[in-house]
Design a protein around this motif. Structure first.
Motif, short mmCIF file in Angstrom:
data_model
loop_
_atom_site.label_atom_id
_atom_site.label_comp_id
_atom_site.label_asym_id
_atom_site.label_seq_id
_atom_site.Cartn_x
_atom_site.Cartn_y
_atom_site.Cartn_z
N CYS A 1 1.96 -11.42 1.69
CA CYS A 1 1.88 -10.87 3.05
C CYS A 1 2.88 -11.52 3.99
O CYS A 1 3.11 -11.03 5.10
CB CYS A 1 0.48 -11.07 3.62
SG CYS A 1 0.10 -12.82 3.98
N HIS B 1 6.81 0.04 9.94
CA HIS B 1 6.44 0.03 8.52
C HIS B 1 7.56 0.73 7.75
O HIS B 1 7.70 1.95 7.84
CB HIS B 1 5.12 0.77 8.30
CG HIS B 1 3.96 0.11 8.93
ND1 HIS B 1 3.38 0.55 10.09
CD2 HIS B 1 3.28 -1.00 8.57
CE1 HIS B 1 2.38 -0.25 10.42
NE2 HIS B 1 2.30 -1.20 9.51
N SER C 1 -3.47 -7.61 13.31
CA SER C 1 -4.62 -6.90 12.73
C SER C 1 -4.19 -5.86 11.69
O SER C 1 -5.00 -5.43 10.88
CB SER C 1 -5.45 -6.24 13.83
OG SER C 1 -4.66 -5.30 14.53
N GLY C 2 -2.91 -5.49 11.69
CA GLY C 2 -2.42 -4.57 10.67
C GLY C 2 -1.72 -5.26 9.52
O GLY C 2 -1.07 -4.61 8.70
N ASN C 3 -1.82 -6.57 9.47
CA ASN C 3 -1.21 -7.34 8.36
C ASN C 3 -2.34 -7.88 7.48
O ASN C 3 -3.05 -8.80 7.88
CB ASN C 3 -0.40 -8.52 8.90
CG ASN C 3 0.86 -8.08 9.60
OD1 ASN C 3 0.83 -7.78 10.80
ND2 ASN C 3 1.96 -8.03 8.90
N TYR C 4 -2.48 -7.32 6.30
CA TYR C 4 -3.55 -7.79 5.40
C TYR C 4 -3.11 -9.05 4.68
O TYR C 4 -2.00 -9.12 4.16
CB TYR C 4 -3.88 -6.73 4.35
CG TYR C 4 -4.63 -5.54 4.86
CD1 TYR C 4 -4.85 -5.35 6.22
CD2 TYR C 4 -5.11 -4.60 3.97
CE1 TYR C 4 -5.53 -4.24 6.67
CE2 TYR C 4 -5.80 -3.48 4.42
CZ TYR C 4 -6.00 -3.30 5.78
OH TYR C 4 -6.65 -2.21 6.22
N MET D 1 1.37 3.08 2.46
CA MET D 1 0.76 4.07 3.35
C MET D 1 0.50 3.53 4.75
O MET D 1 -0.36 4.02 5.47
CB MET D 1 -0.54 4.62 2.74
CG MET D 1 -1.51 3.55 2.33
SD MET D 1 -2.95 4.19 1.46
CE MET D 1 -3.87 4.86 2.82
N GLY D 2 1.24 2.51 5.13
CA GLY D 2 1.14 2.04 6.50
C GLY D 2 -0.08 1.20 6.82
O GLY D 2 -0.37 0.96 7.98
N ALA D 3 -0.77 0.72 5.79
CA ALA D 3 -2.03 0.01 6.05
C ALA D 3 -1.93 -1.51 5.93
O ALA D 3 -2.68 -2.22 6.59
CB ALA D 3 -3.11 0.51 5.10
N CYS D 4 -1.01 -2.04 5.10
CA CYS D 4 -1.08 -3.47 4.79
C CYS D 4 -0.10 -4.35 5.56
O CYS D 4 -0.30 -5.55 5.67
CB CYS D 4 -0.90 -3.69 3.29
SG CYS D 4 0.83 -3.53 2.71
N CYS E 1 0.81 -1.23 0.00
CA CYS E 1 0.00 0.00 0.00
C CYS E 1 0.84 1.28 0.00
O CYS E 1 0.38 2.33 -0.42
CB CYS E 1 -0.91 -0.01 1.22
SG CYS E 1 -0.01 0.10 2.78
#
Ligand code: FES
Ligand code: FES
Length: 162
Positions: A105, A61, A133-136, A45-48, A43
Motif C-alpha cells: 500500500c 487512481h 480512508s481510500g488507501n487500504y 476498481m478505484g477502491a484500494c 483492486c
C-alpha cells in the motif's frame, strides 16, 4: 500495435511520447510501457488506493484513468517524487515509526500523504484518517501510518519547520 494512438505527456519531469492502445489504463502504461513499477495495482476498481499518482498535482487512481486522458498533462509517480526529494520527510517518518510492513500500500499512501501535507498546514489525526480512508492497508492497523504522516506534516509545516 493495431489501433494505437499517439500520446504525449510529462512523466516525472520528462516529456514522453508513445503509441498506446486507447483502452490502456494510466497504471498499465506507467508500469508496462515506462517500467515505472512503484505504482502498484491492487483492486483495479478505484477502491484500494495502491495505484495513486499525481495528475497535474492532484492524486488520481491510475487504474481508473485511461493513459490517453493524461494527454498533455503532468504525471508524477513515487519514483519521481523520491528522486526530487519531495517524499524525504514522509519516507523518514514512515521508516522511524515502522509505518509499513509488506509495503504494497505504501506508494499510494505516500502519494496521498504528500498531497495532504503539502497544503501548508498540519492536519489533525481525524483529517489524516479521512485523507487516507481510500488507501487500504492489510498489515499495519493504520495507527503508525497516521503517526508518520502527522510527524512529517509537523516537520514540514509546524512551528520551527525548516
Ligand atoms: S488499483 Fe487502483 S484503486 Fe486499487
Ligand atoms: S504495509 Fe502491507 S498493505 Fe500496507
Amino acid at each position: 500495435m493495431a489501433g494505437a494512438v499517439p500520446l504525449t505527456l510529462t512523466v516525472n519531469g520528462v516529456e514522453t511520447a508513445r503509441m498506446v492502445a486507447p483502452r490502456t489504463t494510466l497504471a498499465d502504461f506507467l508500469r508496462t510501457d515506462l517500467e515505472l513499477t512503484a505504482t502498484h495495482v491492487g483492486c483495479e476498481m478505484g477502491a484500494c488506493g495502491a495505484c495513486l499518482v499525481l495528475l497535474d498535482g492532484v492524486p488520481v487512481h491510475s487504474c481508473l484513468v485511461f493513459a490517453v486522458q493524461a494527454q498533455g498533462q503532468r504525471v508524477e509517480t513515487v519514483e519521481g517524487l523520491v528522486a526530487s526529494g519531495a517524499l524525504a520527510p514522509l519516507q523518514q517518518a514512515f521508516h522511524e515509526r515502522n509505518a509499513l510492513q509488506c509495503g504494497f500500500c505504501t506508494p499510494g499512501m505516500l502519494v496521498n500523504a504528500h498531497a495532504l501535507i503539502t497544503k501548508g498546514t498540519v492536519p489533525d489525526r481525524e483529517e489524516i484518517r479521512d485523507a487516507i480512508s481510500g488507501n487500504y492497508c492489510r498489515c499495519t492497523g493504520y495507527e503508525a501510518i497516521v503517526d508518520a504522516i502527522e510527524a512529517a506534516a509537523r516537520k514540514l509545516n509546524g512551528e520551527g519547520a525548516e
